[in-house]
Design a protein around this motif. Structure first.
Motif, PDB file in Angstrom:
ATOM      1  N   GLY A 101       4.405  12.148 -10.624  1.00  0.00           N
ATOM      2  CA  GLY A 101       4.800  13.449 -11.140  1.00  0.00           C
ATOM      3  C   GLY A 101       3.706  14.495 -11.010  1.00  0.00           C
ATOM      4  O   GLY A 101       3.831  15.597 -11.538  1.00  0.00           O
ATOM      5  N   MET A 102       2.637  14.175 -10.314  1.00  0.00           N
ATOM      6  CA  MET A 102       1.526  15.113 -10.140  1.00  0.00           C
ATOM      7  C   MET A 102       1.656  15.822  -8.798  1.00  0.00           C
ATOM      8  O   MET A 102       2.247  15.300  -7.859  1.00  0.00           O
ATOM      9  N   SER A 103       1.068  17.005  -8.720  1.00  0.00           N
ATOM     10  CA  SER A 103       1.126  17.780  -7.487  1.00  0.00           C
ATOM     11  C   SER A 103       0.187  17.169  -6.443  1.00  0.00           C
ATOM     12  O   SER A 103      -0.727  16.412  -6.764  1.00  0.00           O
ATOM     13  N   GLU A 104       0.424  17.540  -5.193  1.00  0.00           N
ATOM     14  CA  GLU A 104      -0.399  17.027  -4.101  1.00  0.00           C
ATOM     15  C   GLU A 104      -1.859  17.447  -4.276  1.00  0.00           C
ATOM     16  O   GLU A 104      -2.776  16.672  -4.022  1.00  0.00           O
ATOM     17  N   ARG A 105      -2.059  18.652  -4.726  1.00  0.00           N
ATOM     18  CA  ARG A 105      -3.414  19.167  -4.931  1.00  0.00           C
ATOM     19  C   ARG A 105      -4.149  18.362  -6.012  1.00  0.00           C
ATOM     20  O   ARG A 105      -5.303  17.994  -5.858  1.00  0.00           O
ATOM     21  N   SER A 106      -3.455  18.075  -7.123  1.00  0.00           N
ATOM     22  CA  SER A 106      -4.066  17.289  -8.201  1.00  0.00           C
ATOM     23  C   SER A 106      -4.413  15.887  -7.729  1.00  0.00           C
ATOM     24  O   SER A 106      -5.453  15.328  -8.096  1.00  0.00           O
ATOM     25  N   LEU A 107      -3.536  15.306  -6.916  1.00  0.00           N
ATOM     26  CA  LEU A 107      -3.804  13.971  -6.396  1.00  0.00           C
ATOM     27  C   LEU A 107      -5.029  13.967  -5.486  1.00  0.00           C
ATOM     28  O   LEU A 107      -5.805  13.011  -5.497  1.00  0.00           O
ATOM     29  N   LYS A 108      -5.205  15.029  -4.699  1.00  0.00           N
ATOM     30  CA  LYS A 108      -6.378  15.109  -3.821  1.00  0.00           C
ATOM     31  C   LYS A 108      -7.661  15.199  -4.635  1.00  0.00           C
ATOM     32  O   LYS A 108      -8.672  14.577  -4.292  1.00  0.00           O
ATOM     33  N   TYR A 109      -7.638  15.982  -5.717  1.00  0.00           N
ATOM     34  CA  TYR A 109      -8.816  16.066  -6.578  1.00  0.00           C
ATOM     35  C   TYR A 109      -9.112  14.718  -7.238  1.00  0.00           C
ATOM     36  O   TYR A 109     -10.260  14.297  -7.345  1.00  0.00           O
ATOM     37  N   ARG A 110      -8.068  14.044  -7.668  1.00  0.00           N
ATOM     38  CA  ARG A 110      -8.245  12.729  -8.291  1.00  0.00           C
ATOM     39  C   ARG A 110      -8.795  11.736  -7.275  1.00  0.00           C
ATOM     40  O   ARG A 110      -9.570  10.852  -7.604  1.00  0.00           O
ATOM     41  N   MET A 111      -8.375  11.881  -6.025  1.00  0.00           N
ATOM     42  CA  MET A 111      -8.810  10.969  -4.965  1.00  0.00           C
ATOM     43  C   MET A 111     -10.322  11.028  -4.764  1.00  0.00           C
ATOM     44  O   MET A 111     -10.946  10.014  -4.439  1.00  0.00           O
ATOM     45  N   LYS A 112     -10.915  12.201  -4.999  1.00  0.00           N
ATOM     46  CA  LYS A 112     -12.363  12.337  -4.834  1.00  0.00           C
ATOM     47  C   LYS A 112     -13.119  11.365  -5.734  1.00  0.00           C
ATOM     48  O   LYS A 112     -14.062  10.713  -5.292  1.00  0.00           O
TER      49      LYS A 112
ATOM     50  N   TYR B 177       0.829  -1.194   0.000  1.00  0.00           N
ATOM     51  CA  TYR B 177       0.000   0.000   0.000  1.00  0.00           C
ATOM     52  C   TYR B 177       0.870   1.254   0.000  1.00  0.00           C
ATOM     53  O   TYR B 177       1.982   1.261   0.527  1.00  0.00           O
ATOM     54  N   TYR B 178       0.337   2.315  -0.593  1.00  0.00           N
ATOM     55  CA  TYR B 178       0.995   3.614  -0.603  1.00  0.00           C
ATOM     56  C   TYR B 178       0.053   4.636   0.004  1.00  0.00           C
ATOM     57  O   TYR B 178      -1.164   4.472   0.005  1.00  0.00           O
ATOM     58  N   ARG B 179       0.633   5.692   0.515  1.00  0.00           N
ATOM     59  CA  ARG B 179      -0.147   6.830   1.006  1.00  0.00           C
ATOM     60  C   ARG B 179      -0.234   7.845  -0.136  1.00  0.00           C
ATOM     61  O   ARG B 179       0.587   7.853  -1.052  1.00  0.00           O
ATOM     62  N   LEU B 180      -1.205   8.729  -0.055  1.00  0.00           N
ATOM     63  CA  LEU B 180      -1.416   9.706  -1.118  1.00  0.00           C
ATOM     64  C   LEU B 180      -0.195  10.602  -1.302  1.00  0.00           C
ATOM     65  O   LEU B 180       0.193  10.910  -2.433  1.00  0.00           O
ATOM     66  N   ASN B 181       0.468  10.974  -0.194  1.00  0.00           N
ATOM     67  CA  ASN B 181       1.633  11.855  -0.312  1.00  0.00           C
ATOM     68  C   ASN B 181       2.848  11.137  -0.909  1.00  0.00           C
ATOM     69  O   ASN B 181       3.800  11.779  -1.319  1.00  0.00           O
ATOM     70  N   GLN B 182       2.838   9.806  -0.963  1.00  0.00           N
ATOM     71  CA  GLN B 182       3.933   9.061  -1.582  1.00  0.00           C
ATOM     72  C   GLN B 182       3.787   9.004  -3.105  1.00  0.00           C
ATOM     73  O   GLN B 182       4.729   8.666  -3.801  1.00  0.00           O
ATOM     74  N   LEU B 183       2.613   9.326  -3.613  1.00  0.00           N
ATOM     75  CA  LEU B 183       2.368   9.237  -5.052  1.00  0.00           C
ATOM     76  C   LEU B 183       2.904  10.449  -5.817  1.00  0.00           C
ATOM     77  O   LEU B 183       2.939  10.420  -7.040  1.00  0.00           O
ATOM     78  N   ASN B 184       3.312  11.518  -5.110  1.00  0.00           N
ATOM     79  CA  ASN B 184       3.854  12.698  -5.795  1.00  0.00           C
ATOM     80  C   ASN B 184       5.023  12.329  -6.691  1.00  0.00           C
ATOM     81  O   ASN B 184       5.040  12.657  -7.878  1.00  0.00           O
TER      82      ASN B 184
ATOM     83  N   ASN C   5      -8.464   2.010   1.258  1.00  0.00           N
ATOM     84  CA  ASN C   5      -8.946   1.996   2.632  1.00  0.00           C
ATOM     85  C   ASN C   5      -8.465   3.252   3.343  1.00  0.00           C
ATOM     86  O   ASN C   5      -7.339   3.685   3.135  1.00  0.00           O
ATOM     87  N   ARG C   6      -9.293   3.793   4.187  1.00  0.00           N
ATOM     88  CA  ARG C   6      -8.914   4.966   4.965  1.00  0.00           C
ATOM     89  C   ARG C   6      -8.430   4.499   6.340  1.00  0.00           C
ATOM     90  O   ARG C   6      -9.146   3.828   7.071  1.00  0.00           O
ATOM     91  N   SER C   7      -7.200   4.865   6.674  1.00  0.00           N
ATOM     92  CA  SER C   7      -6.615   4.503   7.956  1.00  0.00           C
ATOM     93  C   SER C   7      -6.333   5.789   8.713  1.00  0.00           C
ATOM     94  O   SER C   7      -5.346   6.476   8.436  1.00  0.00           O
ATOM     95  N   GLY C   8      -7.201   6.136   9.643  1.00  0.00           N
ATOM     96  CA  GLY C   8      -7.063   7.403  10.362  1.00  0.00           C
ATOM     97  C   GLY C   8      -7.339   8.561   9.406  1.00  0.00           C
ATOM     98  O   GLY C   8      -8.396   8.641   8.805  1.00  0.00           O
ATOM     99  N   ARG C   9      -6.337   9.429   9.230  1.00  0.00           N
ATOM    100  CA  ARG C   9      -6.500  10.579   8.340  1.00  0.00           C
ATOM    101  C   ARG C   9      -5.894  10.347   6.962  1.00  0.00           C
ATOM    102  O   ARG C   9      -5.933  11.227   6.113  1.00  0.00           O
ATOM    103  N   GLU C  10      -5.325   9.163   6.748  1.00  0.00           N
ATOM    104  CA  GLU C  10      -4.649   8.899   5.482  1.00  0.00           C
ATOM    105  C   GLU C  10      -5.292   7.726   4.752  1.00  0.00           C
ATOM    106  O   GLU C  10      -5.860   6.825   5.365  1.00  0.00           O
TER     107      GLU C  10
END
Length: 189
Positions: free
Chosen positions: A31-42, A20-27, A56-61
């Motif tokens: 090659g995408m910005s953190e903001r773009s990844l958050k929008y994609r996550m929606k 598993y990876y966290r969203l901040n590890q996908l930067n 899966n959501r584990s706590g805040r990540e």
């Protein structure tokens, strides 16, 4: 989705590797910005809401299964690419009957690169269970051209019965590159 279908899908996905990876590890990987990844996550969390084994959501990540990385890759071609978000076309591997050192395999892959001068090649040399070195590589060249180049180089030094090679078209870039990087970083030539 029906409850019984959801249970069957989760049971099947539960047998996959637990990477598993966290969203901040996908930067760095996408090659995408953190903001773009958050929008994609929606959109992705809605798509996979019934499959907690993959997302899966584990706590805040969020815990994102490695097979979902392709969902986070850029939709448009980026000016700068890295190993994960580059448009790789073909993967190749070869294993020799006898043991050769790492320098030998590096020399062979460099000769393959000479046969394919416009191609980008990323490779890693690993050892199998016998302690014999072998190579895994990805390239942005088409499969047919890679087959010819690899056969030309390997047959120059080895008899056909002394090596095995496998050359395939890539279906999922992120999975293949994460698999190849399991024992070390890939070298790009």
């Amino acid at each position: 989705m029906k409850e019984e279908h959801r249970n069957v899908i989760n049971k099947i996905n539960g047998t996959r590797s637990k990477i598993y990876y966290r969203l901040n590890q996908l930067n760095n990987m996408t090659g995408m910005s953190e903001r773009s990844l958050k929008y994609r996550m929606k959109t992705i969390k809605e798509k996979y809401k019934d499959i907690p084994v993959l997302l899966n959501r584990s706590g805040r990540e969020w815990e994102i299964h490695y097979t979902l990385i392709f969902e986070f890759l850029p939709k448009y071609k980026k000016n700068q690419t890295n190993i994960i978000n580059h448009k790789w076309e073909t993967c190749l591997s070869w294993n020799t009957k006898d043991s050769y050192d790492v320098k030998y395999h590096v020399q062979l892959i460099n000769e393959v690169k000479e046969q394919l001068p416009s191609a980008n090649i990323a490779y890693v040399v690993e050892q199998d269970q016998r302690g014999v070195n072998h190579i895994h590589a990805v390239t942005d060249e088409f499969k047919e051209n890679v087959e010819v180049a690899v056969a030309t180089v390997l047959e120059k030094y080895l008899a056909k019965k002394d090596y095995r090679s496998q050359i395939e078209k890539i279906n999922n870039n992120s999975s293949i590159t994460s698999y190849f990087r399991k024992n070390g970083e890939m070298t790009i030539i």
